[in-house]
Design a protein around this motif. Structure first.
Motif, PDB file in Angstrom:
ATOM      1  N   LEU A  93      22.353 -33.916 -30.881  1.00 47.59           N
ATOM      2  CA  LEU A  93      22.637 -33.082 -29.712  1.00 47.59           C
ATOM      3  C   LEU A  93      23.213 -31.718 -30.081  1.00 47.59           C
ATOM      4  CD1 LEU A  93      24.093 -35.776 -27.287  1.00 47.59           C
ATOM      5  CD2 LEU A  93      21.796 -34.760 -27.288  1.00 47.59           C
ATOM      6  N   ASP A  94      23.818 -31.596 -31.259  1.00 46.87           N
ATOM      7  CA  ASP A  94      24.389 -30.314 -31.667  1.00 46.87           C
ATOM      8  C   ASP A  94      23.405 -29.455 -32.457  1.00 46.87           C
ATOM      9  OD1 ASP A  94      24.327 -31.887 -33.926  1.00 46.87           O
ATOM     10  OD2 ASP A  94      26.348 -31.350 -34.596  1.00 46.87           O
ATOM     11  N   SER A  95      22.124 -29.808 -32.398  1.00 48.34           N
ATOM     12  CA  SER A  95      21.092 -29.071 -33.119  1.00 48.34           C
ATOM     13  C   SER A  95      19.964 -28.667 -32.179  1.00 48.34           C
ATOM     14  CB  SER A  95      20.504 -29.937 -34.244  1.00 48.34           C
ATOM     15  OG  SER A  95      21.485 -30.296 -35.178  1.00 48.34           O
ATOM     16  N   ASP A  96      19.290 -27.595 -32.540  1.00 49.82           N
ATOM     17  CA  ASP A  96      18.084 -27.180 -31.838  1.00 49.82           C
ATOM     18  C   ASP A  96      16.892 -27.559 -32.698  1.00 49.82           C
ATOM     19  OD1 ASP A  96      19.426 -25.944 -29.636  1.00 49.82           O
ATOM     20  OD2 ASP A  96      19.856 -24.219 -30.927  1.00 49.82           O
ATOM     21  N   PHE A  97      15.778 -27.900 -32.051  1.00 51.45           N
ATOM     22  CA  PHE A  97      14.561 -28.311 -32.755  1.00 51.45           C
ATOM     23  C   PHE A  97      13.436 -27.346 -32.406  1.00 51.45           C
ATOM     24  CE2 PHE A  97      10.577 -30.891 -32.725  1.00 51.45           C
ATOM     25  CZ  PHE A  97      10.488 -31.104 -34.086  1.00 51.45           C
ATOM     26  N   PHE A  98      12.701 -26.941 -33.421  1.00 50.04           N
ATOM     27  CA  PHE A  98      11.638 -25.968 -33.233  1.00 50.04           C
ATOM     28  C   PHE A  98      10.442 -26.343 -34.105  1.00 50.04           C
ATOM     29  CE2 PHE A  98      10.048 -21.878 -35.076  1.00 50.04           C
ATOM     30  CZ  PHE A  98       9.268 -21.514 -33.991  1.00 50.04           C
ATOM     31  N   VAL A  99       9.263 -26.353 -33.512  1.00 54.29           N
ATOM     32  CA  VAL A  99       8.031 -26.582 -34.267  1.00 54.29           C
ATOM     33  C   VAL A  99       7.413 -25.218 -34.545  1.00 54.29           C
ATOM     34  CG1 VAL A  99       5.752 -27.671 -34.315  1.00 54.29           C
ATOM     35  CG2 VAL A  99       7.650 -28.803 -33.131  1.00 54.29           C
ATOM     36  N   PHE A 100       7.330 -24.858 -35.811  1.00 54.27           N
ATOM     37  CA  PHE A 100       6.734 -23.595 -36.227  1.00 54.27           C
ATOM     38  C   PHE A 100       5.294 -23.907 -36.608  1.00 54.27           C
ATOM     39  CE2 PHE A 100       7.811 -19.284 -37.868  1.00 54.27           C
ATOM     40  CZ  PHE A 100       6.539 -18.934 -38.273  1.00 54.27           C
ATOM     41  N   ALA A 101       4.360 -23.495 -35.747  1.00 55.15           N
ATOM     42  CA  ALA A 101       2.954 -23.826 -35.969  1.00 55.15           C
ATOM     43  C   ALA A 101       2.147 -22.599 -36.382  1.00 55.15           C
ATOM     44  CB  ALA A 101       2.349 -24.435 -34.705  1.00 55.15           C
ATOM     45  N   VAL A 102       1.316 -22.796 -37.389  1.00 60.35           N
ATOM     46  CA  VAL A 102       0.343 -21.787 -37.807  1.00 60.35           C
ATOM     47  C   VAL A 102      -1.020 -22.456 -37.837  1.00 60.35           C
ATOM     48  CG1 VAL A 102       2.019 -20.511 -39.211  1.00 60.35           C
ATOM     49  CG2 VAL A 102       0.583 -22.221 -40.287  1.00 60.35           C
ATOM     50  N   ASP A 103      -2.069 -21.634 -37.742  1.00 63.78           N
ATOM     51  CA  ASP A 103      -3.395 -22.208 -37.913  1.00 63.78           C
ATOM     52  C   ASP A 103      -3.826 -22.028 -39.365  1.00 63.78           C
ATOM     53  OD1 ASP A 103      -4.623 -19.674 -38.250  1.00 63.78           O
ATOM     54  OD2 ASP A 103      -5.110 -19.520 -36.126  1.00 63.78           O
ATOM     55  N   SER A 104      -4.939 -22.603 -39.728  1.00 61.26           N
ATOM     56  CA  SER A 104      -5.353 -22.609 -41.132  1.00 61.26           C
ATOM     57  C   SER A 104      -5.745 -21.228 -41.638  1.00 61.26           C
ATOM     58  CB  SER A 104      -6.496 -23.594 -41.351  1.00 61.26           C
ATOM     59  OG  SER A 104      -7.614 -23.200 -40.585  1.00 61.26           O
ATOM     60  N   THR A 105      -5.871 -20.240 -40.735  1.00 54.82           N
ATOM     61  CA  THR A 105      -6.169 -18.875 -41.162  1.00 54.82           C
ATOM     62  C   THR A 105      -4.914 -18.009 -41.189  1.00 54.82           C
ATOM     63  OG1 THR A 105      -6.675 -18.140 -38.922  1.00 54.82           O
ATOM     64  CG2 THR A 105      -8.509 -19.018 -40.224  1.00 54.82           C
ATOM     65  N   GLY A 106      -3.747 -18.617 -40.987  1.00 58.24           N
ATOM     66  CA  GLY A 106      -2.483 -17.896 -41.060  1.00 58.24           C
ATOM     67  C   GLY A 106      -1.986 -17.354 -39.736  1.00 58.24           C
TER      68      GLY A 106
END
Length: 187
Positions: free
Chosen positions: A122-135
């Motif tokens: 609960l004391d943390s933030d979660f983030f998904v950093f997504a890139v595609d295969s071409t950057g």
């Protein structure tokens, strides 16, 4: 079924994209992932942060999930930021084969958020950093990149827009360059 077999990797069953030969999908995808993580870690370190990698950042230490490819302690308002870096392709599975890269990244982000729901402290933030295969970097990463650019610009003595460009180019180039290295190793 015939169409499915045409897109699936021979060894692991993961989908291939135009940049990846079928028998190397997992190796190249992992290499792209590792390169992207390394680029973010370099930027965070240059910004004076102390990034940690591959830490168990779930509610239970017994949880085998590893959502924290990168952990930035006290990143914002004293809260840790848990980053799950992922490389998505438009062909990340057969059902999504007709999707564009942005839609594929959005689908992977939603899947990761669901996967880790209730598992992040609960004391943390979660983030998904997504890139595609071409950057290409998903637009949801832009606030994080801007936030990271502030201390980076200060430490390097460059304007914030230049720091933003440096971060984006480093991540994108690392993913694309690793794809090229993966292809050349397969020959």
């Amino acid at each position: 079924a015939e169409r499915e077999r045409a897109h699936l990797g021979a060894k692991c069953g993961h989908a291939a994209d135009a940049m990846e030969p079928l028998n190397s999908v997992c190796k190249v995808a992992f290499a792209k992932h590792r390169a992207g993580v390394a680029a973010i870690v370099r930027a965070a370190s240059s910004a004076g942060l102390r990034p940690l990698t591959e830490v168990c950042a779930t509610v239970s230490p017994l949880d085998q999930a590893r959502p924290a490819d990168i952990l930035l302690p006290s990143f914002s308002r004293g809260r840790d930021l848990i980053i799950d870096f992922t490389v998505a392709t438009a062909l990340s599975n057969v059902e999504k084969a007709a999707q564009d890269p942005t839609s594929a990244m959005a689908a992977v982000i939603a899947s990761k958020r669901t996967k880790y729901a209730g598992r992040i402290p609960l004391d943390s933030d979660f983030f998904v950093f997504a890139v595609d295969s071409t950057g290409g970097i998903h637009h949801s990463a832009h606030p994080f990149i801007r936030r990271l650019a502030i201390p980076l610009s200060h430490n390097l003595g460059i304007p914030i827009p230049s720091a933003i460009s440096r971060i984006v180019q480093s991540i994108s180039f690392s993913v694309v360059a690793e794809a090229g290295r993966g292809m050349s190793r397969m020959r």
